[in-house]
Design an enzyme around this catalytic site. Structure first.
Site, PDB file in Angstrom:
ATOM      1  N   ASP A  30      47.827  35.190  98.982  1.00  0.00           N
ATOM      2  CA  ASP A  30      48.163  34.798  97.617  1.00  0.00           C
ATOM      3  C   ASP A  30      49.541  34.141  97.651  1.00  0.00           C
ATOM      4  O   ASP A  30      50.282  34.266  98.630  1.00  0.00           O
ATOM      5  CB  ASP A  30      48.180  36.043  96.725  1.00  0.00           C
ATOM      6  N   THR A  32      51.903  33.834  94.437  1.00  0.00           N
ATOM      7  CA  THR A  32      52.843  34.503  93.547  1.00  0.00           C
ATOM      8  C   THR A  32      53.035  35.959  93.951  1.00  0.00           C
ATOM      9  O   THR A  32      52.078  36.726  94.044  1.00  0.00           O
ATOM     10  CB  THR A  32      52.346  34.434  92.090  1.00  0.00           C
ATOM     11  N   PHE A 186      45.814  35.978  75.850  1.00  0.00           N
ATOM     12  CA  PHE A 186      45.584  35.160  77.039  1.00  0.00           C
ATOM     13  C   PHE A 186      44.578  35.839  77.958  1.00  0.00           C
ATOM     14  O   PHE A 186      44.620  37.052  78.156  1.00  0.00           O
ATOM     15  CB  PHE A 186      46.902  34.965  77.794  1.00  0.00           C
ATOM     16  N   LYS A 191      42.955  30.541  79.410  1.00  0.00           N
ATOM     17  CA  LYS A 191      44.150  29.840  79.900  1.00  0.00           C
ATOM     18  C   LYS A 191      45.110  29.489  78.773  1.00  0.00           C
ATOM     19  O   LYS A 191      45.840  28.495  78.835  1.00  0.00           O
ATOM     20  CB  LYS A 191      43.761  28.566  80.671  1.00  0.00           C
ATOM     21  N   LYS A 209      50.261  28.457  73.125  1.00  0.00           N
ATOM     22  CA  LYS A 209      50.823  28.006  74.398  1.00  0.00           C
ATOM     23  C   LYS A 209      49.775  28.233  75.469  1.00  0.00           C
ATOM     24  O   LYS A 209      48.958  29.162  75.386  1.00  0.00           O
ATOM     25  CB  LYS A 209      52.113  28.765  74.734  1.00  0.00           C
ATOM     26  N   ASP A 325      48.367  27.212  90.402  1.00  0.00           N
ATOM     27  CA  ASP A 325      49.278  26.169  89.928  1.00  0.00           C
ATOM     28  C   ASP A 325      48.566  24.832  89.777  1.00  0.00           C
ATOM     29  O   ASP A 325      47.474  24.611  90.316  1.00  0.00           O
ATOM     30  CB  ASP A 325      50.449  25.993  90.911  1.00  0.00           C
TER      31      ASP A 325
END
Length: 398
Positions: A30, A32, A186, A191, A209, A325
């Site tokens: 992974d 993060t 969320f 997303k 957002k 990302d």
């Protein structure tokens, strides 16, 4: 292996560990929290097509300190912000206050932008030191969300606390209270997250957002210039390895809100396919958004990651890294951590389903060829690697 901060060395308890490590050919990781520190720092933002935020490197402490002093002085000329934690803030740019001082469209956009950051979240605030009631800490489900709210606080749009019905804030020294009507949370599938709030003047607003791909398809028409300017800025952020989000809002009339709330409550209480019914209800209200801008957050690599990955590559070990990302962000981080280098042929596969993914992979293999023998074998008859010539065992090129 040695860890300098704790002055400790790795002490293996059995020699067969070395034998096991010698058999490793692939590592799947992974990103993060594994390759990165999972410590989010708000660096830049784009508001109505204008970029704010100075990029200051870790090797520029004097410049960072000077920018913080300048911002503190600029804020004190404009309004009092006793909640600001200037010594740790990472968003540095006095241009925000230059625009806020003017009665302009850009000033209103800046206010809307930081209003979304201060209100659209599920963060919990606390004051750990009773002797310092203005020192606020934020606890969030993700470090990204805490970084967004903390930056809004340091700029002057402070989230103070929440209860079951209201969100309490202080905007540029003025107390504000928002009635929380609904929270659309969320999820990895959505997303995005949104809140529906009633302001003190009675207006009902939807604040949203989320990922740029999701927010952009939900904005109202006639925003093409702003949309393109924001996308260009987000691409710039992503090329610097920053994590990005888009922000938008919408003003609702009372009748529309009440009709939607009935459907939403019915979906939440459903005993059938509750998840899809809730998503359908959320989708009906999360549309026609006014685009405000985007944020850029940095998640730094952990110490020693680039050197470690370089050593793994020298040992012939192949490393796969999973990340959510944007493509540009992933590529930038790939280069910065030595996962990618300039001698490699970069192949980008963008697809939405199994068939198109397979087609793009096969096209890349036909174009570049020189595929490792074990991959060709793994493909089997009719697989994505079928028909690709095996390479010589002595070749180290991948």
């Amino acid at each position: 292996m040695y860890h300098a901060p704790t002055d400790k060395r790795c002490k293996p308890q059995a020699w067969n560990l070395s034998d096991d490590l010698g058999q490793v050919e692939y590592i799947f990781s992974d990103k993060t929290g594994t390759l990165t520190q999972n410590v989010m720092e708000f660096r830049q933002c784009s508001i109505r097509g204008k970029v704010y935020g100075e990029i200051v490197g870790d090797d520029e402490p004097d410049r960072a300190a000077e920018l913080r002093r300048t911002m503190d002085a600029r804020i004190s000329q404009f309004f009092e912000n006793p909640y600001r934690q200037g010594e740790t803030t990472t968003f540095l740019d006095t241009a925000v206050y230059d625009d806020l001082e003017l009665d302009s469209t850009q000033a209103r956009a800046v206010i809307e932008f930081f209003t979304v950051l201060a209100v659209c979240h599920t963060v919990i605030s606390s004051t750990p030191d009773p002797a310092r009631p203005q020192y606020i800490e934020y606890k969030a489900q993700s470090p990204d969300e805490a970084a967004l709210v903390a930056t809004a606080r340091d700029v002057g749009f402070v989230f103070l606390r929440r209860d079951k019905e209201y969100v309490y804030c202080s905007f540029m020294g003025q107390d504000q209270r928002f009635q929380l009507l609904a929270t659309l949370e969320f999820t990895s599938a959505r997303k995005r997250m949104s809140v529906v709030v009633r302001r003190e003047d009675g207006r009902i607003m939807l604040l949203s957002k989320g990922a740029d791909s999701v927010i952009m398809e939900r904005i109202r028409a006639n925003q093409e210039r702003l949309r393109q300017a924001t996308l260009d800025d987000l691409e710039l952020f992503a090329n610097h390895g920053l994590r990005t989000l888009c922000l938008g809002y919408r003003i609702l009339d009372e009748a529309e809100y009440r009709a939607w709330k009935r459907d939403y409550d019915r979906a939440m209480a459903s005993l059938g396919d509750r998840e899809s019914e809730v998503e359908e209800a959320c989708g009906r209200i999360e549309r026609g958004l006014q685009l405000i801008g985007g944020t850029a957050i940095e998640d730094k690599l952990q110490d020693g990651v680039p050197a470690t990955i370089a050593q793994l590559a020298l040992a012939g070990i192949k490393l796969w890294v999973l990340t959510g990302d944007k493509t540009e962000t992933a590529i930038n981080i790939g280069y910065s951590c030595n996962l990618l280098n300039n001698d490699m042929q970069l192949v980008v596969v963008k697809a939405d389903d199994h068939d198109s993914t397979r087609e793009q992979l096969e096209r890349a293999l036909r174009e570049f060829g020189d595929t490792h023998a074990d991959l060709s074998y793994a493909g089997g008859g009719g697989g994505a690697m079928a028909g690709v010539a095996a390479k010589s065992p002595g070749s180290w090129r991948r």
